[in-house]
Design a protein around this motif. Structure first.
Motif, PDB file in Angstrom:
ATOM      1  N   ARG A  30       0.830  -1.219   0.000  1.00 49.13           N
ATOM      2  CA  ARG A  30       0.000   0.000   0.000  1.00 49.13           C
ATOM      3  C   ARG A  30       0.862   1.266   0.000  1.00 49.13           C
ATOM      4  N   MET A  31       2.074   1.162  -0.544  1.00 48.68           N
ATOM      5  CA  MET A  31       2.999   2.290  -0.578  1.00 48.68           C
ATOM      6  C   MET A  31       3.217   2.845  -1.990  1.00 48.68           C
ATOM      7  N   ALA A 128       1.805  10.220  -0.372  1.00 49.67           N
ATOM      8  CA  ALA A 128       2.394  11.126   0.625  1.00 49.67           C
ATOM      9  C   ALA A 128       3.059  10.368   1.768  1.00 49.67           C
ATOM     10  N   HIS A 129       2.661   9.126   2.011  1.00 47.65           N
ATOM     11  CA  HIS A 129       3.261   8.335   3.091  1.00 47.65           C
ATOM     12  C   HIS A 129       4.457   7.498   2.614  1.00 47.65           C
ATOM     13  N   ILE A 151      -6.939  11.448  -1.259  1.00 48.82           N
ATOM     14  CA  ILE A 151      -7.511  11.098  -2.564  1.00 48.82           C
ATOM     15  C   ILE A 151      -7.660   9.589  -2.776  1.00 48.82           C
ATOM     16  N   ALA A 152      -6.886   8.792  -2.052  1.00 49.00           N
ATOM     17  CA  ALA A 152      -6.932   7.338  -2.198  1.00 49.00           C
ATOM     18  C   ALA A 152      -7.448   6.698  -0.913  1.00 49.00           C
ATOM     19  N   LEU A 161      -1.766  11.990  -2.150  1.00 46.67           N
ATOM     20  CA  LEU A 161      -0.882  11.788  -3.283  1.00 46.67           C
ATOM     21  C   LEU A 161      -0.122  13.080  -3.534  1.00 46.67           C
ATOM     22  N   LYS A 162       1.178  12.969  -3.706  1.00 46.89           N
ATOM     23  CA  LYS A 162       2.002  14.126  -4.037  1.00 46.89           C
ATOM     24  C   LYS A 162       2.422  14.012  -5.506  1.00 46.89           C
ATOM     25  N   ILE A 163       2.429  15.147  -6.151  1.00 40.90           N
ATOM     26  CA  ILE A 163       2.954  15.212  -7.510  1.00 40.90           C
ATOM     27  C   ILE A 163       4.254  16.004  -7.431  1.00 40.90           C
ATOM     28  N   LEU A 164       5.347  15.328  -7.749  1.00 41.52           N
ATOM     29  CA  LEU A 164       6.657  15.972  -7.764  1.00 41.52           C
ATOM     30  C   LEU A 164       7.054  16.200  -9.210  1.00 41.52           C
TER      31      LEU A 164
END
Length: 170
Positions: A30-31, A128-129, A151-152, A161-164
């Motif tokens: 779950r990562m 994010a985790h 979001i999930a 969720l991060k967008i880089l």
């Protein structure tokens, strides 16, 4: 830390079973992925077909013995012509290869090769985790461009969720 050289080659359809197997090993953690059940080879055929060696590569990563140790892909972002120079990068390593520092070599290779495909912007979509992946991308100058909180839904727990993003020099 692994110091043996890695090699990269374009994936063939014969590699799809191994690609899916590696991907499926990440689901339970779950990562890494928002899939919650293993996917099938058949369900990934369309995704596989969206890659090509001239514009959107899907590379098999092999060690010095020729064993497949992972895969990496550039996938079109949002599917509109104006975003043609932007891709999402995905890196998946075999379970036995994780934690050996190979991600740095793979990500550096992708950054170096991006201009060969007309890519000016690389994006990473990372939970994010998932601190390890966030650290990896930030090491190479990727910046936080967006955070989508909660979001999930994974096992009843909301995850962000991060967008880089990273701009690639011309």
């Amino acid at each position: 830390m692994n110091t043996a050289p890695l090699s990269y080659r374009d994936a063939t359809y014969a590699d799809l079973e191994k690609i899916v197997a590696i991907y499926n090993t990440t689901i339970a953690s779950r990562m890494v992925t928002a899939d919650t059940e293993p996917v099938s080879v058949t369900s990934r055929e369309r995704w596989f077909g969206e890659h090509n060696a001239t514009k959107r590569p899907l590379w098999i990563i092999e060690n010095s013995e020729g064993e497949i140790v992972g895969w990496v892909s550039f996938q079109s972002f949002y599917g509109r012509p104006a975003y043609d120079a932007t891709v999402e990068i995905s890196i998946y390593m075999d379970e036995s290869q994780r934690g050996k520092g190979l991600g740095k070599e793979v990500l550096q290779y992708c950054i170096n090769r991006a201009p060969d495909f007309g890519i000016r912007t690389l994006l990473g979509f990372i939970f994010a985790h998932n601190e390890a992946s966030l650290k990896l991308f930030r090491h190479f100058g990727f910046e936080d461009w967006a955070t989508l909180p909660g979001i999930a839904l994974l096992d009843g727990e909301e995850r962000g969720l991060k967008i880089l993003g990273k701009r690639i020099a011309d």
